[in-house]
Every structure is written in C-alpha cells, then in structure tokens.
Design an enzyme around this catalytic site. Structure first.
Site, mmCIF file in Angstrom:
data_model
loop_
_atom_site.group_PDB
_atom_site.id
_atom_site.type_symbol
_atom_site.label_atom_id
_atom_site.label_comp_id
_atom_site.label_asym_id
_atom_site.label_seq_id
_atom_site.Cartn_x
_atom_site.Cartn_y
_atom_site.Cartn_z
ATOM 1 N N GLU A 71 0.809 -1.223 0.000
ATOM 2 C CA GLU A 71 0.000 0.000 0.000
ATOM 3 C C GLU A 71 0.839 1.268 0.000
ATOM 4 O OE1 GLU A 71 -2.678 -0.463 3.297
ATOM 5 O OE2 GLU A 71 -3.870 -1.965 2.291
ATOM 6 N N GLU A 121 -6.639 -7.438 -1.085
ATOM 7 C CA GLU A 121 -7.220 -7.449 0.263
ATOM 8 C C GLU A 121 -8.689 -7.081 0.130
ATOM 9 O OE1 GLU A 121 -5.055 -4.927 2.969
ATOM 10 O OE2 GLU A 121 -3.100 -5.718 2.373
HETATM 11 ZN ZN LIG Z 1 -3.859 -3.374 4.082
#
Ligand SMILES: [Zn+2]
Ligand SMILES: [Zn+2]
Ligand SMILES: [Zn+2]
Lengths: 648, 648, 648
Positions: free
Chosen positions: A144, A329
């Site tokens: 991320e 995710e």
């Molecule tokens: Zn994450």
C-alpha cells in the site's frame, strides 16, 4: 480466465503448531492463494545481516503442501528498528516539518538512498531464496504505497533529490547543472521575486508564508510520484532476476498521490485493497444521507470505479496478454480504522467478491485469514475469529468458492464508454482547488456515478491512451493539462467526446495558455472567466438540475447544449466534441449523460437507487447495494444480492 | 479634489514589447495612476549588489509617455532568495515555533535588524534613482503589512527586541536596564509565581502550558504593532530625503494586528485594498444567510466601514490639508484566495468604485491590469484577461471613467455621527475574549451596521481624538482601556455618548481598575459582574430585540434605558452619556440607535435590506447591494446600482 | 462529622494592610478553612536558596488569629523562572514534540529527576517551618495534577524513565536489564516488525506514521500515571516527617489521565475542584439541548458523580476511619475559562454546596476569596469582587453557613448500588475507541445518570475493590481488563451484577483473550463480533429505546434479556450476572436499570427532568437543577433549590 479466491496470512503471528491446520482449512474453504511475508522483516533478519529463513521455508512448504499458491510480499513497508537506527534520516518528514517516527509502518522516505539500498538488499535475499520455489506463484512489492499519507516527504533527502530531479526537468545545454532560468521562466518565478539563482536555492513547497507557487507545488507532486515509481522499480528489477512469476503491488483505495499507471507499467498484476465500509466512512465523500443509507454496504460505485481503474493499470504481458486485475485485500467484516466500523449486511462479502469478478478480477484475497488478538489491527475482522472459529465472512467466501465451481467464466469485453483518469490532474486540482473541497477525483467520480446510474459499463483509460478506437463515448472532464497527442487521439477516436470543466486549462508547467483554454481543434469556445460557488448557492439549469461548485463563462460560436435559467450557456458542442464548463449536480449530470448517449447511439437504462449493473461478454451482472430487494428487467435482485443474467 | 482611476501593473511579468500598448490602453480606458515595482526586487537586484535599472527606467518612461502617473512601490514584501540566504534568521516564526520559509511573500520578521538594513538599502537605491523622476507621482511602502498573519513573529529577533522594548516601557531610574519589579507589579506576575528577575527572563507569550498572562500577551501585541511602525518609518524617512511626492501604504481589509493610525501618521496617503467578495467569504463574519444573499456583491457595510476608517488614518498635510484616502487595489472580478470565488454581479465593480468616491476616496486603482497566467494569483481576475481581451471589470471601469468626467466633485463633510475605533482594544479582546469568537471588531462593526441601517453617515475616529466638536452622537463601545483625556474629550464634546459594553474596563497594563469600570465621571454605574452567553441562549429585551454574547450586571443610580424581560437593567444613562452593558442583536441595536438619535436630534431613516446611503456636501449617494431594484425616496436604485441625489 | 466551609486565599496577591480585615470577614461569613500558599514559590524563594518566610509567617498568623484553620499548599505547580533556567529540560513536551514553556503554570515533566529534587527541597523547607504550626491544620500537595493536559509528556526525561519502567514490568531473570522478548511477545510486536532488541530501542508512542501499537500506548499511559503517583508520594513522605495533619490533593473534574485511587492511597483527604458551569460547557459532553437547559446550573449528575467518585478515593485513617472528602475549590460565580461563561442561577452556589455535603463532603472551600484584578484569572469570580464588595456567591455561602449551624449532621451510609470506575479502562478506550468520540468515562457516566434518573444513590467503587458485600446491584460496564480477583469478588458479592459492553475484553497487555470475552465463570456468552455505529444510525430495541455507538454480537446459551427489533440478542443473563453487549441510549438504559432493580429488589422512582435525590442515614436530599420549581413526594423543591426530607 479462471476466477480464484485467497487470503492474507501471517504465519509469524501464530504458533507454528497451527500452520498446518490453517493451511488445510484454507484449502477446504476453497481458497487458492495465500499472501505472506509482507511485514516479516524483523523475523527474517532479526539482527543486521543475521537471517532466519527456516520458519519461512517451513511456512511456504506447509502452505504449498496444502495445495495453496503463495504470493510472497517484500517486507519493505516495515523496516525493523535497527534499520532506522542505521539510517536515522531515512524517516519521512511531514508538511509541518515533523519527523515521522518508528512504531507503526511505512516509516521511510522514498527519496532516501540508504533505505533504497537496504530495500534492494532484503529483496535480493528474498528473491534469491524463493525465486524458484515452486510454491511461490506471485510476488508483491512492499504494501500500500501512499497509505497513511506517505508518498510526500519533506525530508532533507527529498529536498536534495527534488533539486536533482528539477535539473533533469530543466537541463542545461551541457553538463547536468540544470538551466535555472528555464525553470524561473516556466514557473513564472518573477511573480513575487521568487527567482532562483541555482537549483540548490529551491526548497520544498511547505511552510511558506502563504501558498507556494502552484508550479512549484505541482513539480514536487510529480517528483514525489516518480520517487515511488523508482522505489518500486528497484524491487521489480531484482525480483525479475530470479523468477518469471508475476509481480503485484497492492494499491490502496482512493490513494492518488502517485501515478498508479506509472508504477503499474512495471507490474504484471494490478491489485488493490478494497474496504467498502471503511472507505464510505472516511474517503468516498458521499452525502450524509448516502453514508447512512449505505453504512453496511459501502458506496454502490466506489468499488466498481477502482476495479475499472485498476483493470487499466498494469503491464501487458510479453505475449500481449492483458494486465491482470486482483483484489489483494478484501474486507471480510468490520474493520478497525474508520470513524465508525459497522458490520457488513449479510450478503455483502459475497456481493463485493462477485462484483470484483464481474469487473475483471482474476483473484480476490480476503484480508485476513484470522483476526489478530494483538497490536494495531486487533479489531480488524478476519475470515476466522481470534479463537479460530469461522467469522461470518468465511461462510460467504465459502459460498462464492462453491459458486465459482459451477459458474461459467466471466468474459471481459471492451465497454462502450471510456473515462479518462489522470493522476497529475488530481495533483493539479489539489494544488489549486479554487473552491474549498473541490477535487479532480470528486469530479471524475461524479461522472462515473452518472454513467453507472444510466446502466452503462465503463472502461477507465489512462491519460496517455492512444488506442481509443471502439468507444462510442469518451469522457475526459477536469484534466487540467492535456498533451496534444491525447487531444488528437480523442478527436480521431470516432467517439462522442466530453471535456470540461477545466480540461486543458494549463500548460505542462501550470500556466494558463493563450489562446485561452480549452484550445480545442474544431471547437470554437474559450473559457473567458471562471467562478467557484458556495455549496448553498447552486445555479439552476434550464430544464432541470443545477450547476454547483464550478462555473465557467464560455465564449465562441460552438452550439449551446446546456444553459442556466438566466440563459447563460454552460455547455457547448461542435461535431462530436462537447465542452461542459460546469460542475453539474446529479440531475444535471444525468441529463448530460442522457444527451451524450443519445448522440452516441447508446441506450440509457435508469437504475433504481442502489442497483447497479455490469456487462461482460455473455452475461450481465446486477448488484443490489440496497437493503431491500429490487425488481429489475432481469428479475428480482435480493437485498445485498447478485443476479447473473445471460445476455441474448 | 479630482477623482481618478488607476491600476496595478507588473511590467516585469510581461514581454517588453507589449508595455507600450498596455500603457496606451490604460490611458484610453481613462486611468490616471499605475502602481508598479512592489514585488520586483529580484529583477532590480538579481545578485547581491548588482543592480539592473534599465528595464525599470524604460517601464516608467513608457508609462509616463502615455500620460500615466506612476506610484512606485518599494519591493520589501518580497526579498529575493539571496537576501534570505544572507540572513537566515530574518524569517518569521509562527506561534507553533515553526519558521516560515521562502517561496511566497512577506517572509520576514519585522524585528530583524539585518533585514531592516537590507530594506533601508534597497529603498535608498530606489528613492535615489526615482525620487526626482517626473513620472513618479507617489510612493508605496512595502505591500499589505500584516497580510497572511505576518505582524506577529515568535523569532529570536523578536524575543530580544521585545525585551528591549519592555525595558523602555518600564525604565529604570538610571541606565537602560529597566525596572523589572515595576513590570512584575504592573502585570501581576505574582499570580502564578511568574515573577521575573531580569528582562532577559521574559519569553514570548506562545507555547505556554495554558494561557499566558494577558498583560504579557497584550504587551507583545503592542510591541509587534510598533515594530511595523518602526519598519515603515525607516522607509518613509529615506524616501523623504529624495522626494516630496506623497507616500502611501496599502492596508489590507480586516487586518488589525498593528495600529494603522500609528503607521498612517507617517504617510500622506491612506490607501487600502478592497476585495468585497473575498472578504465576505473569509473575514466579515456575516451570517450564512447574509453570505448567500451577498455572495456576488459583498457585505453592504464592510467596504464603507474601511473607507470611513481609512479616511481617518493618515498624516495631515503641512498645510493642514486632510490626509488623502485611496483604494490602492480594487477587486475587478473573481479572486483566487477565498473559500469560494464567484464573479461580481454586473454593476458591482462600478458600485464599489463610486462608493469609494462617495466616502472620500481620491483614487481607485484596480488590481490588476492583466490577469497573470502563472504563479500564485493566476486565477485572480484583472481588467484584462490573460489573452489581453477586456474582462467585464474593464468595461465597468471605463464607464466610471466616463461618468467621472461629467460628475461634479464629491465634497466630504463632517458626519453627524462619530464612532471610535481602537486597535489596542481589538488586541485586548483577542487576548481575553471571555466568550468564544467574540471580538472588538465584531462589536464595533455591529454598531457601524446599525448606524448605516438607520441611514446615517459615520466618521470613524481614532482613540486619541481630541477635537470631538461638531458631532451629535459619538459611539465608543468595547474600548477596554480608555485614557483619561479621551474620557474628558467625550464628556466635553457636546455629543450624545454611547459607551459599553467593556468600555474602560482595564488600566494600561490590563488590570481591572477600582472603583470598578467604567469609572465614568458623572455616570453612577459600575459593572458588578459580567457573563458571556452561548449563541443559542440570547436573553430577550423588554420591547424587542435581545442580548447576545455578552451581558454585564450594572449597579448604580443612573437611569435605566434598556432592560431584559425579567427586569434586569441592561443600559443606563446620565446626562448625555449612555452606558450599554450588553452586546445587542440587530433588533436591539436598531432600538438603541433610534433612541440615541432621538436624544441627539438626529433623524433616522430605516434602510431597506441591501440599500445604503452616504451623505456628502451637496449630494446623497444611494447604493443598492441587493440583486433587485429598490425604490427609495430619491427614486429607483437598480440592482447593483448607484443613485446620486442632489441635496437641499 | 461536622460540615465546614472555607475559601482559597492568596495573601501574596494583596496589600498586607488588608489581610487582617480579610481574615475577619472570612470568619464573619462563617468560613472555617482558608487554603493558601499553592502558587507562592517566587515569593517564598525569590532567588535560588534565598528564602523569604516573613510574609508567610505573618499571613498564617493573621489568619489563625481570626480563628481560621489554614490548608497549606506546596507551590510545585508553579516553579519560578529560575528553576526552569536551572533545569531547562524539566519542561514537558507535547504530542507534537513541542516543548511547553514557562509563563503560566504546570510547566514541568513528572519524569524529570532534577525537578523532583527541587520539589522535594521546597516541600521540605515548607514542612520543616510549618509542620508544627498550630494554625496549619491540613496540607495540599501541588495543584490539580493533570490540568491543562499535563500528565503526559513526551520529553527525553519521560523517554528514559519509560524505558526503565518497562524493564521493571518485564524483568530479566537476573539483573535489571529487562526481558525484551517478553515485551515483544506481550505486545505482539511481530505484527509490523516492531520488535525491539533492547529497551533502549523503545520510543514514546507519539509521532508514529499511523497509530502506534495499542499495547505500547497503554503502557505509556500506565507509566505516566505512575509518575504522578511517584511525584505526589515524594511530597507526602516529606510532609509526614514533620506533621500529622491530613494531606490532600485537589483533583480537577473529568481529569482521568492518572489513577486517582493510586494517588489517593497516599492522602487522608480526597478533594476536588468543582466548576459546574465551566464543566458543562467544556467537558461533560452533554447534548446541545442539555447544554442550553442547564447552562446556568451545570449538569444535574456531573458533580454528584465526582462526589461519589472521590468519596471512594483516599487513604483510610490508621484508626480505620474512612477517607475524608472535600471540595477544595467550589465555583462561586462566572468563571473565565470555558467557551462561554454565564453566571449561575441564583441559588445554585448554595445548591452545589449542600449537594457536596449530602454526598459526604466534610468541607467546601470557595475559589476564591476575592477576584483578582490581574493576570490569567481576572475574570474568575470570587466571593468578593475586585473592589472588595460581596459578590452574589458570598451571600449564598453565608446562607449555607447559617443553615449549617442549625442542621443536623449528614450521615453517610453505604448505598444499595455500586458502580466500578477504573482509570485504566479509560486509557484503554482512549487508546482504542473503535468509534469516533467513544470513551469509557462517557459509558460509565451514562450508567450513573440512568441510576440517578431512577432515584438511586450510588457508591462508586475502585477496580480493586474486594469488600463488595452489602450491595444489591453492582455495575461494571466497559472495564476492558478485569483481573480474576475482581471477577470473583463480583460473583461472590451476592449482588446483581451488570457487565459489558467491552468488559473483560483484553488481557493485561491489551490482547484479546481466548476463549473470547467476557470469559465469565457461570455465564455462557461470548462476544463473537463487535460493531461501532454512526450516531445517526441507532438500532431500535424491541420494547423501547435504542442501541447507539457500540453493538456486540453475543453467542452462547445465556438467557436473552434485551434484543433488537430484528430479534438479535443484545443482553443476556445467567444467575445474578447480566452481560449487556450494547451501548444503550437513555430510554434503553432506563429499561435495563429498571429490570436490574427488579432483579435486585430495589425500588425505582423515576425522577422528573432536573430533579435528583440522594439518600443519607436519616435524611433524603432533593436537588432541583431546573429553572422551575418541581413537586415531588416530599414537597415542592424550588428552582435551583434544595429540600431535606427526614427519612422514616
Ligand atoms: Zn492493508
Ligand atoms: Zn494585494
Ligand atoms: Zn483551580
């Protein structure tokens, strides 16, 4: 393309005695993929240079034995304490000049060369060891990028790197000292005696008395984005030395501080992290009414937007294969990080998963396998509870796994409608919103939602798209700098084109061009003036809907297509190009989209509140984000449910 | 006095080839003045000590050739990068202790002696070169002192200068070491063991654990104001060595961090920068309803207030001539810096210009000639668009220019009503608001608006006014420290006097005097207690209107003139002095003003919403700030229009 | 126990010539106690080591001569400037890393050993001199620990002390180097590679990129609390060497950053500072509607809560005597520090005083004797105005003094209902609210208010209470970590027990235990999932009321006692233990309390809005916080009035 499921797993969080049963339960649940390793640096290299591979060898082996395919993450988002002690100036610095410390994650500055070397070193160790491991079927770089506002750093490392980057942007005739006069001219630094005599005079654009030069600010945003690309590429180049497995990065929703297209050009898999409920609370920007209505479902368009966006991000295979879209995710229950954290309505975990497949995802991995009882995310649900019982998300995942077995594959086809998304335009609006709270993302997303309310499927396109054939309608609102090749490609695409407001309003260095914008070949209109409007002062359109936020005064001979009730022209058209000078509200955008569809020969089907559809090759998917069942032409779609309709 | 127009121009922003046509177009438009030079330091002195005068010589020459009169600004608001490199500690420091960097403007601390020397040096160079230039008809020092919150600096330079300033405030019997005991006593430092043993113990009043001593905070505010006066005076003294042309500074609306009367005492021209739409959005403090109603016109009283204020600020000519009032920068279209930036209603640029003349302005200069396509203010409208076409403001300016030719001169006469404005009172309320959001400016402006709603013309008066003869009514609300001479002058003025709330509530060092305030000769009342009120808990007055924000409990034998519905006395009177212990809402203030006017023999004419009037010698001006035409006794005033009525 | 009144007095603020008349007026007003000395360090020791005791000797003598008993405060909340110069690093550092400077009060870090030594030194000097002085009848340590957010400091001193404190928490087998692996395991530092190799690696949990590990944050909160205990104990130990007079500290309302039970264990008197109007505006957290309704009275339950809390805080006498409860500072009129500062309704000063007595207070001292005309609190009312006239509070105090003479003593008896308050739970919720704005204090206070709306009197109990006999009902909501002995004591108490939401949800180091919470002996329920809810999305209960903020999903066989309208079980019971998994709104809590009372055999009397009652041995007190008189079973209670009813 086969659709698959998976999960994120942290073997280092659990006693080794349960790894094997975890692996078997994953397989039994119908999962294919398991992502591991991404935060495990302190276990792989507990002391500088002292490695402990055994546990990871065993974990990969156990997972592989269970028939799972491993996605191996590089652990560079969480350098251990000793790395920071070795490079104290590797920490990022925030806009207030405060160093961002150790104790959570993403505590590094992308510009720090010492940390870049450490990253290269650990990635090489990993790739060397597991590059040929048959259980490791894919890789993930870092985690991320940009989450927690970590792209932009005002550190000394960034300052020095920015100066060097600018030297390259404004090269001298000879040598690499740069042409400082060229920079001064391009930025208009004469304005407030901001002229520099040397690149080393240039500071980062924070902590100025009033706003910095927007050209300065935008350059720093471009630089910061390129530092991410550079950091990611360094990892990719090393991994590629050791494996041919595809490489992913897991982008975080609504993070726009770096150019995902540029990072994605180095990666075979474009994956993102989808947290619909958290996003609705903290980043969609929906109305209070919508936040209430969809609190347990998420925004009906936000996930779809990201699927469509990331389907366009990524590296084409050497065989010309399309880039691969994953959800790395997927929220499986309540999260821990939004202002309020409700549980999804029953059915939503399944709906989100099917929606990802409908938009082209190849794999959906739930985050995470088991809820951790400790540390920062202990209230982030997993497929399993901390006591290893199934959480509700596990049952919905299992249902999808069963459905996948019997379902025909989803066939992704080019949509009729294209929508350009340009990260640099987002930075440009951030640098100069001109009206409080206005953003490019908000403008583009409003257009996207209007297209979806009309029942249309959308392809999101990069700003350097060249092959624009096959679209009936292409929208490019708000893209402040439009390079000439793009303008040409749009004009030559054969599609109806919508541009404005603010399209092509700046040159490459953030100056207003003359002739005034949009300067569009074949369209005699120019933006003579622009206003921003208080949210409580919309201006009504003739025929319904309103202008809000942004209103340009248009001059020229192009044909009016929308006007205010006082007669002021708001949008004009010449041939296939429509320029809209206003930020329209929902009703206004719906009218404009209907009009453009009529021009383009596209049929509009107005979607009931909460219902959305998505067309694929032989099927039409219907998704009901509302809490009530909805009847549509294809049948009844249950609350929080999915309907697959076979297309004629 | 002849009324004239002008504009602000930055020749250094444009290719020299268009200077000449620019100058001719200015003249053709009817402009007289052109202000230049104020941000051009990096072009005048690109390297330390290396000057380039040629371009400026030519620019002045070309403008002068076109018949324009030049106002030459000193460039000290924008020291180039190399000045900062030479004096790194010249940068101001904000209240959080953060240094405010280079990259925009006003990046200097008024207390830094090195920068003061640099300023003196560049001003001397400019004055020496252009002091006798026949085209340079006026001068401007620096630009908008205090804009971007730049009066107050918590730098080391300020710390040391503050200590020395305090030594002078509390002088020792001999020498200049100061009398620290006198300071301790005056400030009540015993309160929390805050007693100092030496002036060098005294820090600046930021970053304390809880609020600092208000006496400490107020002293720092006074000091900071005097540093501005000192900085400005240094420039003025040098310019005066070389020219007899009048000198101006362009004050920014609603900036109250320094005493404009004190700065103005050194300047022949009192000029200000008027941005009605930006002001309404970001500093008037109007209700949401008013912000909607006047979003494209500006507040109906805010500009008038500043005209009346700045008419009182300035240096009387050696021949006893009144100080001269200018508007140095007049908004000509949308600006770039407010939360929302709409375009003015057609007619407003003309209205604002005429309103300035009606209030005594001698010149109105539009900011700016041509919209800059680059840098921070690229979305700030000019008279010309970036492509050199006329923007709408140019046409309204041209209309005024034509009207000026045929209009008789405006004759400024003393008003019947005086209103005292005291910058130190503003700082005192800031230091101790006692109720969230309460300010002296807000209180005084509420009174000003009430007077204007009653159709009255107002003179704003300085706190050290002595000649108060000729007024029928003088208001001095909220002036927390009132020196005895002022009290006497008010009592002797022959006018009806309104004081309170909070008038004369503190001694010179911010202590509560005994007997309790107001301690007014001839008025037996004292403030026994005071309360601040939640905005949602106003207390209704008997007879209409309410008390809001602030309510004092009055004791004494003076005659009640206003009371709450529960019988509590709110305002009292003895002879010609009225003490009002409450912050009244609009209806309450209208009642109080009507009552005072009745006492003073002044006629009240209630103005319709949005209409205002202003009396001059032989004419009455009517200004319609609303979006609809309004009928008044003098005829119909069109929306956003002006009506001139010949008096008597 | 005799009830007495007093005031806070600062002789050093006033000319010595009025001390004597002040003292006599205090005595005449009926006051017994006078607290002095707490901020006078700069007068006692104006230069390092140079003491001036004479004035303080005289002040104590004069007060004693008038028959007053002196409470002598140690001046450590206000170290003079020279102390700070001697120990520049004694200043606390805020969460942003900014040093908090000299110039107000509480400018010290509890962890700084140099300042601790200075405090010991000045306390010893004071105690040595006045320990045996017959006029000094009690002592106070420091002033309002924690006021102005001063418990938590991120200084270098705190960093080092925290590391040493952690070594003790995680001791090594031998030596004092600590067991870092034990810490890593307990905190789950593996989560994001946050593992430490040495205690010196551990930073304070501020300035991390995203949230720190909650275990880390909670440990720092525990440490910070213990530093306060240590600092206070150092003073107490010295004072006790010189006197047997009781020692107090004056806690500030709603300050929960340190464990008051732990500090109180060293002190005979538990006193607090009660500012009902300021509290309502700035810390109660009441609804806007309640803030309007009680703006001049204060929250009807907030003072009672603190009386009941502080009755439980304190050191039992060596003879087994109960700890003594005082109000050391009682608001007598408007204060200066809240967002808005109205005057109390007539009667409220008397009401607040009697309410303190009804809850067990032995003495109520008004803050302050005379309003100071200078420094920070010049707008804080006293019993006297700055001109020495009586303020309205003085008359109400005098009335209470007279009433006390004729009233029988209040007899404090054990209540039927107990409510546990745990400071560590407050820190735990702060560290991990999971929903915006949620706090343990808010949850407990909601329960307390519901009990009071039911007409019940309440004992607040410490989290380590062992003797829980005699209660019919004990509530322990939200206590995130519950040690086993407490669980047992509750189960064995014979009372009806209410726990949840979130009770027993974490182990001692902030991990989720397995089996899942609450893990309660004899109650088969577990929290399978939890959600937090938007304030605008409450979920209605079957039968009335709603769940707001927090909702747990319960599993198990325990008997449902509350459920949502959709049938979901919200609270369950087995035997005498009820687990409530939801944060209930007022109506919901009223229903739950009524149900629990029915189980416990307690009678519920629904109180009219604004009326509250409190039972003592032979009397029932009725307090009317509303602005209208209210009829109750005992008669009519006037607005802002008190009624004493003799019981059976
Ligand atoms: Zn994450
Ligand atoms: Zn300006
Ligand atoms: Zn206090």
């Amino acid at each position: 393309m086969e659709r698959t499921l998976g999960c994120c797993y942290y073997p280092e969080h659990w006693d080794e005695t349960i790894w094997s049963s975890d692996a078997q339960r994953m397989a039994q649940l119908g999962l294919t993929w398991v992502r591991i390793g991404e935060f495990a640096w302190s276990r792989i290299e507990p002391e500088p240079g002292a490695f402990d591979w055994d546990w990871l060898d065993r974990a990969i082996d156990i997972l592989g034995q269970a028939g799972l395919k491993v996605v191996l993450g590089t652990p560079t988002a969480t350098p251990p304490r000793w790395v920071v002690d070795k490079h104290p100036d590797m920490l990022a610095v925030d806009a207030q000049g405060q160093t961002r410390g150790f104790g959570s994650r993403r505590h590094y500055c992308f510009s720090h060369s010492g940390y870049l070397q450490e990253s290269r070193r650990i990635v090489r160790m990993l790739a060397e060891r597991y590059g040929q491991n048959p259980c490791v079927a894919a890789w993930q770089t870092d985690n991320e990028y940009g989450c927690h506002d970590t792209v932009i750093s005002y550190s000394q490392a960034a300052r020095e790197a920015f100066r060097d980057w600018l030297r390259v942007q404004f090269p001298a005739q000879e040598g690499n000292a740069g042409d400082i006069e060229a920079l001064n001219t391009a930025w208009g630094n004469v304005f407030w005696s901001m002229e520099y005599r040397d690149f080393d005079d240039i500071d980062l654009p924070n902590l100025t008395v009033t706003e910095p030069n927007p050209a300065h600010a935008l350059a720093f945003r471009r630089f910061s984005s390129e530092q991410v690309v550079r950091f990611n590429r360094a990892q990719v180049e090393i991994i590629r030395e050791y494996t041919t497995a595809p490489i992913a990065h897991n982008y975080m929703g609504r993070v726009t501080d770096f150019d995902h297209f540029a990072v994605g050009a180095d990666l075979e898999i474009s994956s993102w992290d989808s947290y619909p409920l958290g996003f609705l609370e903290d980043r969609v920007g929906a109305s209070e009414q919508a936040q209430r209505a969809y609190a347990r479902q998420g925004d009906p368009d936000f996930q779809a937007f990201h699927h469509d966006l990331y389907r366009a991000v990524g590296r084409a295979g050497s065989n010309g294969a399309k880039p691969r879209l994953w959800v790395m995710e997927q929220q499986p229950g309540p999260v821990n990080w939004a202002p309020y954290n409700p549980a999804p309505l029953p059915g939503m975990v399944r709906l989100w998963t099917w929606e990802a497949f409908a938009h082209g995802a190849e794999a959906v991995l739930y985050f995470r396998w088991r809820q951790a009882p400790f540390a920062q995310e202990q209230l982030h649900a997993g497929l399993l509870r901390p006591d290893s019982e199934n959480a509700p998300g596990a049952d919905e995942a299992a249902q999808v796994a069963i459905e996948l077995k019997n379902a025909k594959n989803v066939e992704i086809v080019q949509s009729n409608v294209g929508l350009i998304f340009d990260y640099a335009a987002e930075w440009s609006w951030n640098v100069q919103p001109q009206g409080q709270g206005l953003s490019y993302f908000g403008l583009v997303f409003d257009h996207y939602c209007a297209l979806r309310r009309a029942g249309l499927s959308v392809d999101i396109l990069p700003p350097d798209a060249t092959g624009l054939e096959g679209y009936d309608l292409i929208l490019a609102p708000g893209m402040m700098h439009m390079p000439d090749p793009l303008k040409e490609a749009l004009n030559n695409s054969g599609a109806q084109i919508l541009i404005g407001p603010r399209s092509a309003a700046r040159d490459a260095h953030f100056s207003i061009p003359t002739p005034l914008p949009p300067g569009w070949n074949g369209l005699d209109t120019l933006v003579a003036r622009l206003e921003t409007l208080r949210p409580d002062l919309p201006r009504p359109l003739e025929g319904g809907g309103s202008v809000q936020n942004w209103l340009e005064t248009l001059e020229g001979t192009a044909q009016p297509v929308l006007s205010l009730q006082d007669g002021t022209t708001v949008a004009v058209r010449a041939g296939s190009v429509t320029y809209n000078g206003a930020w329209l509200d929902e009703a206004g955008l719906d009218r404009l989209v209907a009009d453009l569809c009529a021009q383009a020969g596209l049929e509009v089907t107005v979607m009931p509140e909460g219902l959305r559809r998505r067309d694929t090759g032989a099927e039409r998917f219907w998704f009901n984000y509302s809490g009530q069942s909805i009847d549509c032409e294809a049948g009844t779609v249950p609350a929080a449910g999915v309907l697959r309709e076979t297309l004629g």
